[in-house]
Design an enzyme around this catalytic site. Structure first.
Site, PDB file in Angstrom:
ATOM      1  N   GLU A  54      10.436  48.239  16.602  1.00  0.00           N
ATOM      2  CA  GLU A  54      11.232  47.288  17.371  1.00  0.00           C
ATOM      3  C   GLU A  54      11.161  47.698  18.852  1.00  0.00           C
ATOM      4  O   GLU A  54      11.589  48.791  19.221  1.00  0.00           O
ATOM      5  CB  GLU A  54      12.676  47.371  16.872  1.00  0.00           C
ATOM      6  CG  GLU A  54      13.584  46.335  17.443  1.00  0.00           C
ATOM      7  CD  GLU A  54      14.993  46.385  16.818  1.00  0.00           C
ATOM      8  OE1 GLU A  54      15.500  47.480  16.542  1.00  0.00           O
ATOM      9  OE2 GLU A  54      15.559  45.296  16.632  1.00  0.00           O
ATOM     10  N   GLU A  88      24.011  45.777   9.991  1.00  0.00           N
ATOM     11  CA  GLU A  88      23.104  44.765  10.545  1.00  0.00           C
ATOM     12  C   GLU A  88      22.238  45.512  11.543  1.00  0.00           C
ATOM     13  O   GLU A  88      22.693  45.902  12.605  1.00  0.00           O
ATOM     14  CB  GLU A  88      23.931  43.654  11.205  1.00  0.00           C
ATOM     15  CG  GLU A  88      23.191  42.352  11.331  1.00  0.00           C
ATOM     16  CD  GLU A  88      22.410  42.244  12.616  1.00  0.00           C
ATOM     17  OE1 GLU A  88      21.251  42.741  12.624  1.00  0.00           O
ATOM     18  OE2 GLU A  88      22.919  41.695  13.596  1.00  0.00           O
ATOM     19  N   SER A 110      20.999  50.157  15.781  1.00  0.00           N
ATOM     20  CA  SER A 110      19.662  50.597  15.379  1.00  0.00           C
ATOM     21  C   SER A 110      19.646  51.057  13.920  1.00  0.00           C
ATOM     22  O   SER A 110      20.656  51.518  13.379  1.00  0.00           O
ATOM     23  CB  SER A 110      19.215  51.743  16.275  1.00  0.00           C
ATOM     24  OG  SER A 110      20.120  52.815  16.145  1.00  0.00           O
ATOM     25  N   THR A 111      18.484  50.956  13.311  1.00  0.00           N
ATOM     26  CA  THR A 111      18.315  51.402  11.923  1.00  0.00           C
ATOM     27  C   THR A 111      18.591  52.899  11.822  1.00  0.00           C
ATOM     28  O   THR A 111      19.177  53.373  10.844  1.00  0.00           O
ATOM     29  CB  THR A 111      16.898  51.042  11.446  1.00  0.00           C
ATOM     30  OG1 THR A 111      16.809  49.617  11.397  1.00  0.00           O
ATOM     31  CG2 THR A 111      16.593  51.596  10.062  1.00  0.00           C
ATOM     32  N   GLU A 112      18.207  53.622  12.870  1.00  0.00           N
ATOM     33  CA  GLU A 112      18.401  55.071  12.873  1.00  0.00           C
ATOM     34  C   GLU A 112      19.885  55.438  12.717  1.00  0.00           C
ATOM     35  O   GLU A 112      20.252  56.250  11.867  1.00  0.00           O
ATOM     36  CB  GLU A 112      17.874  55.549  14.227  1.00  0.00           C
ATOM     37  CG  GLU A 112      17.696  57.006  14.381  1.00  0.00           C
ATOM     38  CD  GLU A 112      17.422  57.308  15.861  1.00  0.00           C
ATOM     39  OE1 GLU A 112      17.138  56.373  16.640  1.00  0.00           O
ATOM     40  OE2 GLU A 112      17.537  58.488  16.211  1.00  0.00           O
ATOM     41  N   GLY A 124      22.253  53.375  11.732  1.00  0.00           N
ATOM     42  CA  GLY A 124      22.702  52.786  10.469  1.00  0.00           C
ATOM     43  C   GLY A 124      22.505  53.758   9.312  1.00  0.00           C
ATOM     44  O   GLY A 124      23.364  53.914   8.440  1.00  0.00           O
ATOM     45  N   LYS A 141      34.690  49.654  18.354  1.00  0.00           N
ATOM     46  CA  LYS A 141      34.088  50.401  19.471  1.00  0.00           C
ATOM     47  C   LYS A 141      32.918  49.611  20.033  1.00  0.00           C
ATOM     48  O   LYS A 141      31.904  49.412  19.361  1.00  0.00           O
ATOM     49  CB  LYS A 141      33.581  51.771  19.018  1.00  0.00           C
ATOM     50  CG  LYS A 141      33.197  52.611  20.245  1.00  0.00           C
ATOM     51  CD  LYS A 141      32.245  53.729  19.968  1.00  0.00           C
ATOM     52  CE  LYS A 141      30.796  53.347  20.059  1.00  0.00           C
ATOM     53  NZ  LYS A 141      30.301  53.030  21.415  1.00  0.00           N
ATOM     54  N   CYS A 186      18.042  41.378  17.909  1.00  0.00           N
ATOM     55  CA  CYS A 186      17.602  42.028  16.673  1.00  0.00           C
ATOM     56  C   CYS A 186      16.668  41.110  15.881  1.00  0.00           C
ATOM     57  O   CYS A 186      15.779  41.581  15.191  1.00  0.00           O
ATOM     58  CB  CYS A 186      18.783  42.459  15.838  1.00  0.00           C
ATOM     59  SG  CYS A 186      19.986  41.165  15.580  1.00  0.00           S
TER      60      CYS A 186
HETATM   61  P1  NDP Z   1      22.582  52.366  18.679  1.00  0.00           P
HETATM   62  O1  NDP Z   1      22.352  52.069  17.264  1.00  0.00           O
HETATM   63  O2  NDP Z   1      22.538  53.766  19.101  1.00  0.00           O
HETATM   64  O3  NDP Z   1      24.016  51.809  19.125  1.00  0.00           O
HETATM   65  C1  NDP Z   1      24.784  50.823  18.492  1.00  0.00           C
HETATM   66  C2  NDP Z   1      26.257  51.212  18.522  1.00  0.00           C
HETATM   67  O4  NDP Z   1      26.485  52.383  17.734  1.00  0.00           O
HETATM   68  C3  NDP Z   1      26.771  51.560  19.904  1.00  0.00           C
HETATM   69  O5  NDP Z   1      28.125  51.172  20.011  1.00  0.00           O
HETATM   70  C4  NDP Z   1      26.640  53.048  19.904  1.00  0.00           C
HETATM   71  O6  NDP Z   1      27.429  53.684  20.876  1.00  0.00           O
HETATM   72  C5  NDP Z   1      27.093  53.401  18.518  1.00  0.00           C
HETATM   73  N1  NDP Z   1      26.631  54.694  18.026  1.00  0.00           N
HETATM   74  C6  NDP Z   1      25.606  55.471  18.480  1.00  0.00           C
HETATM   75  N2  NDP Z   1      25.498  56.591  17.725  1.00  0.00           N
HETATM   76  C7  NDP Z   1      26.456  56.516  16.786  1.00  0.00           C
HETATM   77  C8  NDP Z   1      26.842  57.349  15.697  1.00  0.00           C
HETATM   78  N3  NDP Z   1      26.215  58.479  15.420  1.00  0.00           N
HETATM   79  N4  NDP Z   1      27.872  56.962  14.924  1.00  0.00           N
HETATM   80  C9  NDP Z   1      28.517  55.814  15.167  1.00  0.00           C
HETATM   81  N5  NDP Z   1      28.197  54.989  16.171  1.00  0.00           N
HETATM   82  C10 NDP Z   1      27.182  55.318  16.976  1.00  0.00           C
HETATM   83  O7  NDP Z   1      21.626  51.519  19.545  1.00  0.00           O
HETATM   84  P2  NDP Z   1      21.243  51.809  21.064  1.00  0.00           P
HETATM   85  O8  NDP Z   1      22.210  51.099  21.872  1.00  0.00           O
HETATM   86  O9  NDP Z   1      21.086  53.247  21.359  1.00  0.00           O
HETATM   87  O10 NDP Z   1      19.806  51.148  21.137  1.00  0.00           O
HETATM   88  C11 NDP Z   1      18.670  51.849  20.654  1.00  0.00           C
HETATM   89  C12 NDP Z   1      17.731  50.919  19.944  1.00  0.00           C
HETATM   90  O11 NDP Z   1      18.399  50.363  18.817  1.00  0.00           O
HETATM   91  C13 NDP Z   1      17.278  49.722  20.733  1.00  0.00           C
HETATM   92  O12 NDP Z   1      16.193  49.990  21.520  1.00  0.00           O
HETATM   93  C14 NDP Z   1      16.960  48.753  19.642  1.00  0.00           C
HETATM   94  O13 NDP Z   1      15.673  48.979  19.166  1.00  0.00           O
HETATM   95  C15 NDP Z   1      17.959  49.065  18.596  1.00  0.00           C
HETATM   96  N6  NDP Z   1      19.117  48.156  18.621  1.00  0.00           N
HETATM   97  C16 NDP Z   1      19.194  47.184  17.715  1.00  0.00           C
HETATM   98  C17 NDP Z   1      20.237  46.292  17.741  1.00  0.00           C
HETATM   99  C18 NDP Z   1      20.352  45.206  16.743  1.00  0.00           C
HETATM  100  O14 NDP Z   1      21.134  44.293  16.937  1.00  0.00           O
HETATM  101  N7  NDP Z   1      19.635  45.250  15.664  1.00  0.00           N
HETATM  102  C19 NDP Z   1      21.258  46.331  18.760  1.00  0.00           C
HETATM  103  C20 NDP Z   1      21.119  47.434  19.669  1.00  0.00           C
HETATM  104  C21 NDP Z   1      20.073  48.288  19.585  1.00  0.00           C
HETATM  105  P3  NDP Z   1      26.791  53.880  22.328  1.00  0.00           P
HETATM  106  O15 NDP Z   1      26.572  52.553  22.903  1.00  0.00           O
HETATM  107  O16 NDP Z   1      27.825  54.605  23.036  1.00  0.00           O
HETATM  108  O17 NDP Z   1      25.536  54.651  22.129  1.00  0.00           O
END
Ligand code: NDP
Length: 794
Positions: free
Chosen positions: A397, A266, A245-247, A249, A192, A300
Site C-alpha cells: 500500500e 479495517e 495499517s495492517t501492521e 491491526g 483516539k 484505504c
Molecule cells: P497507523 O496504523 O500507525 O495508525 C492508525 C491509528 O492507530 C492512529 O491513531 C495511530 O496513532 C494508532 N496507533 C499507532 N500505533 C498503535 C498501537 N500500537 N496501538 C494502538 N494504536 C496505535 O497508521 P499510520 O498513521 O502510521 O500510517 C502508516 C501507514 O498505514 C500508511 O502509510 C498507510 O499505508 C496505512 N494506513 C492505512 C489506513 C487505512 O485506512 N487503511 C489509514 C491510515 C494509514 P498515531 O496517529 O498517533 O500514530
C-alpha cells in the site's frame, strides 16, 4: 493574457475558501487542546503535549495533550459510568440525540470542512462535498437504528464501553463511521484520533456536547500510538474498533487475544481497478482520477492497481496521462483543486521511497508536469506502468497519489491478478457488458465492488474487507451487529472441564486391542490414515477402551485444507442444492438414530434418553440449516445515487472448526451445518474426548451425496490441530470452541492472514437450546457481506 487566450486555455485562478471562522475557533482555544472527557476539556495528567502541523505549509497548527495511562483510565471510567444510563434510554431518545448531532454537523458544516482541510491538507472541495455530508449521513442513518433497535435487535444488547482508534486520512468521517453506530446501539465511547489530525474530533465533541449529548457518552483522548496501545490494553474496554495499517491491526489482534474484547479491524488495501476493452474509456479515465487522486491517494480503498485489458492499454494510458496534465494541486482551501497536500513529511518520504523502489524494479514512470506549491508536503499525481505483479509498488500500500498499471488479456486473468494480493478491501470493474462486470464482481475477493464507479460510500451499505484488509463491517445492518452481543450467550458460565480418563501405562503390552477397528481421518471425501500412523484410544468415562481414532498432525491438517480448497465448487453450488444435501444427511442420520444415540451414551456416560435427544436435535438442526440455505440471502440497498448496492452474504471460504468437548454429535453439527449451508468448506477437529460420533458421522456423509472435501474431519488434540488451523494461511476463518486457552491460542495464532475467529472464551453454551445453538447468529458468522454497487442511467 488576452481574452481569446483565456478561452483557449480555459484556465482559472484560485478561489480560496475563507478560514476566519476556523482560525477564530483555534484562537478561542489558544490553539491548545486537552482531552475531552466526561463532557469537558481536561489537560493531560502528566502535562505532556505534542504539536500538529499544517500539511500545506508545514507551520505549527495546535498543541494537544498526550494521553497517559491515567488519562485513558479517566476516560474509560467516565464512559463506564455513563454506559448503563445511556443503554437504558429508550431507543427513541438515543435516536433524538443522534439526530441532534447530525443537525449540528450540518449547521457547522462549513467550519468543520475548513478545519478538516487545514488540518489534513485535503482539498476543501472534498471535505465540503464528501467528508462532512457523509459524516452527517452516518448520524442520520444510525439515529434510525437507535429508533428501531428494540424491534430489529431485540435479541441483542450493547457491547458496553468501546475503544475506537482512527487514522488521519478521513478524520471526521472515520469518527462518524465508528461513533454513530456505537452510540446508536447503546454503547459509550473512548476515541483516539490520529496524532496528525485531532482537531475535528475535538470540535465534534464540543458540538455533540452542545447538542445535549450526556457527559461521558463520548470521550476523546488525544495522543500518539502509545496512547492507542493504552486504550487497547485497558481492562475496562469491551470492544476495540480500529482503522489503520495492517501492521498495527496485527499488533492489536495479538494483544486482545483471549481477553474476550470484541474486535473489528479495517486495515489497508491494494484495490484493483479493472478496465475491460469494452469500457467507456473516458468514464474509466475519470474513474481513475476519483480512485487514486481523491484525497491524494491516502484512501484505504483507493483503486491503486490499475488493470487494463491489453488491447486498449496504450490508448487508455495515453488518455490518462493527458488527463493527469490537467489536474490541479494546491493549497487545500482553494475550491478549484483536485489534490491538496500529503498529510505529513514522513508520509511524503514513504511515498517517494516506494516509487523510487518501483522504478528501480523496472517500472516506467509518468508524473504530471504541473506546478506544485512551495513549502508543505506536495506530491505529483503519478502513474507507474510496465509493473510486474511482484514489484513492491504492486503489492504494498503506497498510500499516496500513485496509480500502478498492469495489463491482462482475459477476464480470468484479470480476476487472478486482482485477487493476487494479501489485501481484499475493494475493487472497481469497468465494462459496458453488465454480465461480464457482474461475473467478475462475484469472483473478486473484496468487501466492496463498484461497477463502473469507484469510491462510493453510504451509511446504509456496509464497508470492510477480507484477508489482511481486516474483518467486520462499518455501516448498514451488518455494521450495527458489530456493536451488539447476543443475549442468548450473555450468561454462559465457564465450561466445566471434562475429565478424560487416562489409559493405564501399557508400554510393552502388545496384547490385541479391545476393538478391532480404528476410525481413520476423513479427508477429501475419503477415509485416510493419519500421517504419523499413530492412533489414540478413546475411553469411556469409566476408563474402558471403546474405540481408537487416528492421531492427526499438522500434515493431516495441511492435506485436509488442500482438499477443502479444491472443493470450491461447493461455494458455487446453488442454495437449493446445498439445502437438499443437508436434508439428505439428516435423513440418513435419522435412519441410524439408535446407533448414534448408543455411541453418545457410551462415550459420555449420559442416559439413553439424553443421548437420543442429542441425536434428535442434531437431525432437527440439519433441517434448520437446510431451511436457511436458500433463505439467508442479501439485501438491495438504494443509496443516494441512481443505482443499487447489492449486499450479498458470501461464504468465507475454507473454515477451520474446533468442536467443543461436550455434545459429541450436536456440537459438530451445530457448527458445521451453518457453515456448509452458506457454501463454506470445513476442516473439523471433533470433540477431543468423544470423537467417535464424528468418525461415525462421516459414514453418513459418504452416503449423502456430499461432494468430497466439503467436510473434512481430523481427529486428535484440539489444541495442536487448532493451532495448525489458526496459523494456516489458506484457512479463511476459524471457529474454536473449548477451553479458554484454546480461544487465546486461536486468536493469537490467527494473525498471519488475520482470519476472523469465532470463539466462546471457554464458556459453555447449551447446544440443546435453539436460542443458543442455532440460527442467524451462526449464519452471520459463516458469511461476510460483500456490497456490489451498480449505478445505472445514461
Ligand atoms: P497507523 O496504523 O500507525 O495508525 C492508525 C491509528 O492507530 C492512529 O491513531 C495511530 O496513532 C494508532 N496507533 C499507532 N500505533 C498503535 C498501537 N500500537 N496501538 C494502538 N494504536 C496505535 O497508521 P499510520 O498513521 O502510521 O500510517 C502508516 C501507514 O498505514 C500508511 O502509510 C498507510 O499505508 C496505512 N494506513 C492505512 C489506513 C487505512 O485506512 N487503511 C489509514 C491510515 C494509514 P498515531 O496517529 O498517533 O500514530
Amino acid at each position: 493574457m488576452s481574452v481569446s487566450a483565456y478561452f483557449d486555455q480555459m484556465s482559472y485562478g484560485p478561489a480560496p475558501e475563507a478560514d476566519t471562522e476556523a482560525r477564530n475557533w483555534l484562537k478561542h482555544h489558544h490553539s491548545t487542546f486537552g482531552h475531552f472527557i466526561n463532557g469537558a476539556f481536561r489537560p493531560s495528567t502528566w502535562g505532556k503535549t505534542f504539536p500538529a502541523f499544517e500539511p500545506a505549509t508545514g507551520k505549527e497548527l495546535a498543541m494537544f495533550a498526550a494521553g497517559s495511562a491515567e488519562d485513558v483510565d479517566g476516560a474509560v471510567s467516565a464512559a463506564r459510568k455513563a454506559q448503563g444510563a445511556w443503554a437504558k434510554l429508550p431507543g427513541h431518545q438515543r435516536a433524538r440525540h443522534l439526530y441532534a448531532i447530525a443537525r449540528m454537523i450540518q449547521r457547522h458544516g462549513r467550519l468543520l470542512a475548513v478545519v478538516e482541510a487545514i488540518d489534513n491538507g485535503k482539498p476543501v472541495r472534498e471535505t465540503r462535498d464528501i467528508d462532512i455530508p457523509l459524516a452527517a449521513r452516518h448520524f442520520y442513518h444510525h439515529a434510525g437504528w437507535a429508533q428501531l433497535q428494540e424491534t430489529e435487535f431485540a435479541d441483542h444488547t450493547p457491547v458496553g464501553v468501546v475503544g475506537q482508534i482512527i487514522p488521519w486520512n478521513f478524520p471526521l468521517l472515520m469518527l462518524a463511521w465508528k461513533v454513530a453506530p456505537a452510540l446508536a446501539l447503546g454503547n459509550t465511547v473512548v476515541l483516539k484520533p490520529a496524532e496528525f489530525t485531532s482537531l475535528t474530533a475535538l470540535l465534534f465533541a464540543e458540538l455533540a456536547a452542545a447538542a445535549g449529548l450526556p457527559p461521558g457518552v463520548l470521550n476523546i483522548v488525544t495522543g500518539e500510538g502509545d496512547t492507542g496501545a493504552l486504550l487497547v490494553d485497558h481492562p475496562g474496554i469491551d470492544k476495540i474498533a480500529f482503522t489503520g495499517s495492517t501492521e498495527v491491526g496485527r499488533v492489536i489482534r495479538q494483544k486482545t487475544a483471549g481477553s474476550g474484547k470484541s474486535l473489528t479491524l479495517e486495515l489497508g488495501g491494494k484495490s484493483p481497478f479493472i478496465v475491460f476493452d469494452d469500457a467507456d474509456i473516458d468514464g474509466a479515465v475519470e474513474g481513475v482520477v476519483d480512485a487514486i487522486w481523491f484525497n491524494q491517494g491516502q484512501v484505504c480503498c483507493a483503486g491503486s492497481r490499475l488493470l487494463v485489458q491489453e488491447g486498449i492499454a496504450p490508448k487508455f494510458l495515453a488518455r490518462l496521462r493527458r488527463r493527469m496534465q490537467t489536474l490541479r494541486v494546491g493549497q487545500p482551501l482553494d475550491k478549484c483543486l483536485d489534490m491538496g497536500a500529503i498529510v505529513a513529511p514522513v508520509q511524503l518520504k514513504r511515498i517517494e521511497a516506494l516509487v523510487n523502489q518501483g522504478v528501480e524494479e523496472g517500472a516506467e514512470i509518468y508524473q504530471a508536469e504541473i506546478d506544485l506549491p512551495k513549502g508543505g508536503s506536495f506530491y505529483r499525481p503519478t502513474l507507474l506502468w510496465n509493473v510486474q505483479p511482484t514489484s513492491i509498488v504492486a503489492t504494498e500500500e503506497i498510500f499516496g497519489p500513485v496509480a500502478v498499471a498492469m495489463t491482462f488479456r482475459t477476464p480470468d486473468e484479470a480476476i487472478q491478478l486482482a485477487n493476487h494480493s494479501r489485501y481484499g478491501l475493494a475493487a472497481s470493474v469497468w465494462s459496458e457488458t453488465i454480465g461480464l462486470a457482474l461475473h467478475v464482481a462475484a469472483k473478486l475477493s473484496a468487501g466492496v465492488v463498484w461497477v463502473n464507479a469507484t469510491n462510493l460510500f453510504d451509511a446504509a451499505a456496509g464497508f470492510g474487507g477480507k484477508k489482511e484488509s481486516g474483518f467486520g463491517r462499518e455501516g448498514g445492518r451488518e455494521g450495527a451487529y458489530e456493536y451488539l452481543k447476543p443475549k442468548a450467550w450473555a450468561n454462559a458460565k465457564p465450561r466445566a472441564e471434562i475429565a478424560v480418563p487416562q489409559l493405564k501405562n501399557t508400554t510393552g503390552d502388545f496384547a490385541a486391542p479391545l476393538v478391532d477397528r480404528t476410525a481413520k481421518l476423513y479427508v477429501g471425501g475419503k477415509q485416510a490414515r493419519p500421517d504419523g500412523n499413530y492412533n489414540r484410544p478413546i475411553l469411556s468415562p469409566k476408563g474402558k477402551v471403546i474405540g481408537e481414532v487416528g492421531e492427526g498432525n499438522r500434515k493431516d491438517i495441511r492435506n485436509a485444507v488442500a482438499a477443502a480448497q479444491s472443493a470450491a465448487s461447493w461455494t458455487g453450488a446453488t442454495a437449493h442444492n446445498r439445502a437438499q444435501i443437508l436434508y439428505y444427511i439428516a435423513e440418513n442420520l435419522a435412519a441410524r438414530e439408535e446407533e448414534f444415540a448408543a455411541r453418545i451414551a457410551v462415550q459420555t456416560g449420559r442416559s439413553a434418553s439424553s443421548a437420543k435427544a442429542e441425536v434428535d436435535m442434531s437431525i432437527s438442526r440439519l433441517f434448520t440449516y437446510g431451511a436457511w440455505a436458500d433463505k439467508f440471502d442479501g439485501q438491495v440497498h438504494t443509496p443516494p445515487l441512481r443505482g443499487v448496492a447489492l449486499a450479498l452474504p458470501e461464504a468465507q471460504g475454507v473454515v477451520g472448526v474446533v468442536c467443543p468437548p461436550e455434545a459429541p454429535l450436536l456440537g459438530l453439527v451445530s457448527l458445521v451445518a451453518p457453515l456448509i449451508a452458506m457454501g463454506n468448506r470445513v476442516v473439523t477437529v471433533p470433540s477431543e474426548p468423544h470423537p467417535l460420533s464424528a468418525t461415525d458421522f462421516y459414514t453418513v456423509l459418504e452416503t449423502s451425496d456430499l461432494p468430497g472435501g466439503v467436510i473434512n474431519i481430523v481427529t486428535g488434540s484440539a489444541m495442536e490441530l487448532g493451532k495448525a488451523l489458526a496459523s494456516h494461511n489458506d484457512v479463511d476463518a476459524l471457529w474454536a470452541f473449548g477451553s479458554a486457552e484454546l480461544s487465546t491460542m486461536a486468536e493469537k495464532a490467527s494473525v498471519g492472514n488475520l482470519k476472523r475467529v469465532f470463539t466462546d472464551y471457554g464458556k459453555a453454551w447449551d447446544w440443546m437450546d435453539p436460542a443458543q445453538g442455532e440460527g442467524s447468529l451462526y449464519l452471520r458468522r459463516a458469511t461476510d457481506v460483500k456490497n456490489v454497487w451498480i449505478p445505472y442511467g445514461e
